[in-house]
Design a protein around this motif. Structure first.
Motif, PDB file in Angstrom:
ATOM      1  N   LEU A 247       0.847  -1.197   0.000  1.00 45.98           N
ATOM      2  CA  LEU A 247       0.000   0.000   0.000  1.00 45.98           C
ATOM      3  C   LEU A 247       0.879   1.243   0.000  1.00 45.98           C
ATOM      4  CD1 LEU A 247      -0.247   1.596   3.018  1.00 45.98           C
ATOM      5  CD2 LEU A 247      -1.295  -0.573   3.611  1.00 45.98           C
ATOM      6  N   VAL A 248       0.321   2.330  -0.487  1.00 43.05           N
ATOM      7  CA  VAL A 248       0.977   3.636  -0.450  1.00 43.05           C
ATOM      8  C   VAL A 248       0.170   4.516   0.483  1.00 43.05           C
ATOM      9  CG1 VAL A 248       1.581   5.699  -1.765  1.00 43.05           C
ATOM     10  CG2 VAL A 248       1.986   3.445  -2.749  1.00 43.05           C
ATOM     11  N   ASN A 249       0.839   5.117   1.483  1.00 44.33           N
ATOM     12  CA  ASN A 249       0.098   5.922   2.448  1.00 44.33           C
ATOM     13  C   ASN A 249      -0.068   7.352   1.954  1.00 44.33           C
ATOM     14  OD1 ASN A 249       2.626   7.125   2.972  1.00 44.33           O
ATOM     15  ND2 ASN A 249       2.168   7.325   5.154  1.00 44.33           N
ATOM     16  N   LEU A 250      -0.709   8.201   2.764  1.00 41.98           N
ATOM     17  CA  LEU A 250      -1.010   9.563   2.347  1.00 41.98           C
ATOM     18  C   LEU A 250       0.246  10.380   2.095  1.00 41.98           C
ATOM     19  CD1 LEU A 250      -3.963  10.374   4.773  1.00 41.98           C
ATOM     20  CD2 LEU A 250      -4.070   9.549   2.420  1.00 41.98           C
ATOM     21  N   GLY A 251       1.352   9.988   2.699  1.00 43.58           N
ATOM     22  CA  GLY A 251       2.602  10.718   2.493  1.00 43.58           C
ATOM     23  C   GLY A 251       3.443  10.172   1.359  1.00 43.58           C
ATOM     24  N   GLY A 252       2.962   9.127   0.675  1.00 44.48           N
ATOM     25  CA  GLY A 252       3.687   8.562  -0.457  1.00 44.48           C
ATOM     26  C   GLY A 252       4.627   7.433  -0.098  1.00 44.48           C
ATOM     27  N   HIS A 253       4.653   6.997   1.164  1.00 46.30           N
ATOM     28  CA  HIS A 253       5.513   5.895   1.576  1.00 46.30           C
ATOM     29  C   HIS A 253       4.835   4.555   1.294  1.00 46.30           C
ATOM     30  CE1 HIS A 253       8.357   8.559   3.490  1.00 46.30           C
ATOM     31  NE2 HIS A 253       7.374   9.155   4.138  1.00 46.30           N
ATOM     32  N   LEU A 321       9.117  10.646   9.798  1.00 46.64           N
ATOM     33  CA  LEU A 321       9.365  10.584   8.369  1.00 46.64           C
ATOM     34  C   LEU A 321       9.124  11.953   7.749  1.00 46.64           C
ATOM     35  CD1 LEU A 321       7.619   7.172   7.568  1.00 46.64           C
ATOM     36  CD2 LEU A 321       9.931   7.605   8.425  1.00 46.64           C
ATOM     37  N   ASP A 322       9.435  12.087   6.453  1.00 48.46           N
ATOM     38  CA  ASP A 322       9.344  13.409   5.829  1.00 48.46           C
ATOM     39  C   ASP A 322       7.912  13.904   5.671  1.00 48.46           C
ATOM     40  OD1 ASP A 322       8.509  11.709   3.824  1.00 48.46           O
ATOM     41  OD2 ASP A 322      10.179  12.118   2.478  1.00 48.46           O
ATOM     42  N   ASP A 323       6.920  13.021   5.809  1.00 47.91           N
ATOM     43  CA  ASP A 323       5.524  13.463   5.723  1.00 47.91           C
ATOM     44  C   ASP A 323       4.919  13.673   7.106  1.00 47.91           C
ATOM     45  OD1 ASP A 323       5.394  10.818   6.508  1.00 47.91           O
ATOM     46  OD2 ASP A 323       3.529  10.429   5.422  1.00 47.91           O
ATOM     47  N   ARG A 324       5.775  13.716   8.130  1.00 51.53           N
ATOM     48  CA  ARG A 324       5.384  13.920   9.531  1.00 51.53           C
ATOM     49  C   ARG A 324       4.808  12.681  10.178  1.00 51.53           C
ATOM     50  NH1 ARG A 324       8.435  17.774  10.697  1.00 51.53           N
ATOM     51  NH2 ARG A 324       7.250  18.260  12.590  1.00 51.53           N
ATOM     52  N   THR A 325       4.727  11.562   9.454  1.00 51.49           N
ATOM     53  CA  THR A 325       4.333  10.304  10.073  1.00 51.49           C
ATOM     54  C   THR A 325       5.376   9.932  11.125  1.00 51.49           C
ATOM     55  OG1 THR A 325       3.246   9.499   8.072  1.00 51.49           O
ATOM     56  CG2 THR A 325       3.901   7.850   9.672  1.00 51.49           C
ATOM     57  N   GLU A 326       4.929   9.413  12.259  1.00 47.71           N
ATOM     58  CA  GLU A 326       5.853   9.031  13.322  1.00 47.71           C
ATOM     59  C   GLU A 326       5.814   7.525  13.543  1.00 47.71           C
ATOM     60  OE1 GLU A 326       5.188  11.262  16.891  1.00 47.71           O
ATOM     61  OE2 GLU A 326       6.260  13.012  16.118  1.00 47.71           O
ATOM     62  N   LEU A 327       7.000   6.947  13.670  1.00 49.72           N
ATOM     63  CA  LEU A 327       7.143   5.538  13.998  1.00 49.72           C
ATOM     64  C   LEU A 327       7.840   5.436  15.351  1.00 49.72           C
ATOM     65  CD1 LEU A 327       8.394   3.956  10.651  1.00 49.72           C
ATOM     66  CD2 LEU A 327       6.107   3.833  11.628  1.00 49.72           C
ATOM     67  N   CYS A 328       7.363   4.542  16.185  1.00 51.25           N
ATOM     68  CA  CYS A 328       7.977   4.337  17.494  1.00 51.25           C
ATOM     69  C   CYS A 328       8.649   2.971  17.509  1.00 51.25           C
ATOM     70  CB  CYS A 328       6.927   4.425  18.595  1.00 51.25           C
ATOM     71  SG  CYS A 328       7.574   4.055  20.240  1.00 51.25           S
ATOM     72  N   ALA A 329       9.961   2.969  17.751  1.00 48.88           N
ATOM     73  CA  ALA A 329      10.719   1.721  17.881  1.00 48.88           C
ATOM     74  C   ALA A 329      11.048   1.513  19.349  1.00 48.88           C
ATOM     75  CB  ALA A 329      11.993   1.789  17.049  1.00 48.88           C
ATOM     76  N   LEU A 330      10.799   0.312  19.841  1.00 49.22           N
ATOM     77  CA  LEU A 330      11.079  -0.012  21.244  1.00 49.22           C
ATOM     78  C   LEU A 330      12.346  -0.848  21.305  1.00 49.22           C
ATOM     79  CD1 LEU A 330       9.891   0.275  24.121  1.00 49.22           C
ATOM     80  CD2 LEU A 330       8.783  -1.944  23.762  1.00 49.22           C
ATOM     81  N   VAL A 331      13.374  -0.315  21.961  1.00 48.82           N
ATOM     82  CA  VAL A 331      14.654  -1.026  22.083  1.00 48.82           C
ATOM     83  C   VAL A 331      15.060  -1.038  23.550  1.00 48.82           C
ATOM     84  CG1 VAL A 331      15.402  -0.362  19.768  1.00 48.82           C
ATOM     85  CG2 VAL A 331      15.991   1.090  21.710  1.00 48.82           C
TER      86      VAL A 331
END
Length: 362
Positions: A247-253, A321-331
């Motif tokens: 899929l392609v999201n609203l930010g193009g990713h 990301l460049d479209d302001r989407t945020e990803l949270c990684a748990l380490v």
């Protein structure tokens, strides 16, 4: 009677009134979908800011505001140009005037809270306020030309970016969100004899609530909840046991998910369908490097570390990301310290398709 309806943001022919005499229907021809509209909006926003000259930036912001109003209210171009931005827009609603009778408020359209806040902030800018001293006061032909330019910049046929086509795309978007056609027609200002049939099943208040739920859901998509991608299915690869969904999201990713054939059939997934993909924080791996080599992960997204929330055992690294989407990684906190990750650093967020969960919007 002034009613409140809620909304979240063709080839040209002589006048807006002749163009909009018929209700916009999906079968009338192609129009931009939700993801394409988001790309067009990003193009407008980038263009509005991409100049060092303050006067040009103010002029472009005015065009951007016109676009956002048409995009999210479904109003006609001449209706938007007739608005008094300091009287007819209050941050929560937009009062559409009747272009023929000059009725102060023929219909009132509620807008999503984030959009309302953005418009309020823009209208508070003293210099921008001065550019709107006489309302929008923009030549409609100039507005159309700028709309066409942005559509072509996105790779779309220029007529698909025209004001009336954006208005029709909004109508299709609402109907695909299960908003009854007569309610959509009423919101757009069409005469709707069929409203009587709808009211047999839904009251005016129920229709209003349905629209409110739609824009609340729409708004949450656009604010990009962490680790959630709302977008359109662009590819389905079927295997013997499993299938790969892209899929392609609203930010193009682009995001890929691998699910079983049974799940594919059960969900009824199809090309062009709007869907939400989610990935849990522990499944995201962070990696440094400008170029990512030697990695076979299905999903590789580059972004900037926006925040690091360190805990005793584990730490959250929030990647923007460049479209302001945020990803949270748990380490683990020890791993985070050993890696030396810092806020502002560019990293890759990597995760496999098996870790991506799909949710249909039905």
């Amino acid at each position: 009677m002034n009613r409140v309806f809620t909304a979240s943001a063709s080839e040209p022919v002589p006048t807006d009134s002749t163009r909009s005499s018929q209700p916009p229907l999906p079968e009338d021809g192609p129009c931009l979908d939700t993801v394409q509209l988001a790309r067009l909006e990003q193009s407008f926003r980038g263009w509005a800011d991409n100049t060092p000259r303050r006067d040009i930036r103010l002029s472009r912001r005015r065009i951007l505001l016109i676009f956002l109003l048409i995009r999210y209210t479904g109003a006609k171009l001449n209706e938007v140009l007739q608005l008094d931005p300091f009287v007819d827009i209050d941050g929560q609603t937009v009062c559409i005037r009747d272009c023929e009778t000059e009725e102060p408020c023929a219909r009132t359209i509620a807008i999503a809270e984030p959009l309302g806040r953005e418009i309020e902030a823009v209208l508070l800018d003293p210099e921008f306020r001065r550019t709107l001293a006489n309302g929008f006061a923009v030549d409609p032909a100039f507005v159309r030309r700028k709309f066409y330019e942005r559509a072509e910049e996105c790779g779309f046929a220029k007529h698909l970016g025209g004001p009336e086509m954006i208005r029709r795309a909004r109508a299709v978007e609402l109907m695909r969100g299960n908003i009854p056609l007569p309610a959509v027609q009423k919101l757009l200002g069409h005469a709707t004899p069929s409203l009587t049939a709808v009211h047999a099943s839904f009251s005016e208040e129920e229709l209003r609530q349905a629209m409110q739920l739609f824009i609340k859901r729409e708004s949450s998509r656009k604010t990009s909840a962490r680790n959630s991608f709302f977008g359109k299915i662009v590819a389905i690869e079927r295997g013997d046991v499993q299938a790969r969904i892209s899929l392609v999201n609203l930010g193009g990713h682009q995001v890929a998910s691998i699910i079983t054939r049974e799940s594919l059939d059960r969900l009824g997934l199809r090309l062009g369908q709007l869907i939400t993909a989610e990935v849990k924080a522990p499944w995201i791996i962070l990696q440094r490097g400008h170029l990512l080599t030697g990695c076979s992960a299905d999903n590789r997204l580059r972004g900037e570390i926006a925040r690091i929330n360190r805990g005793t055992v584990n730490s959250e690294c929030v990647i923007r990301l460049d479209d302001r989407t945020e990803l949270c990684a748990l380490v683990s906190t020890s791993e985070s310290k050993a890696a030396g990750f810092v806020v502002g650093e560019q990293v890759w967020a990597i995760f496999n398709g098996f870790s991506v969960i799909l949710h249909t919007d039905d």
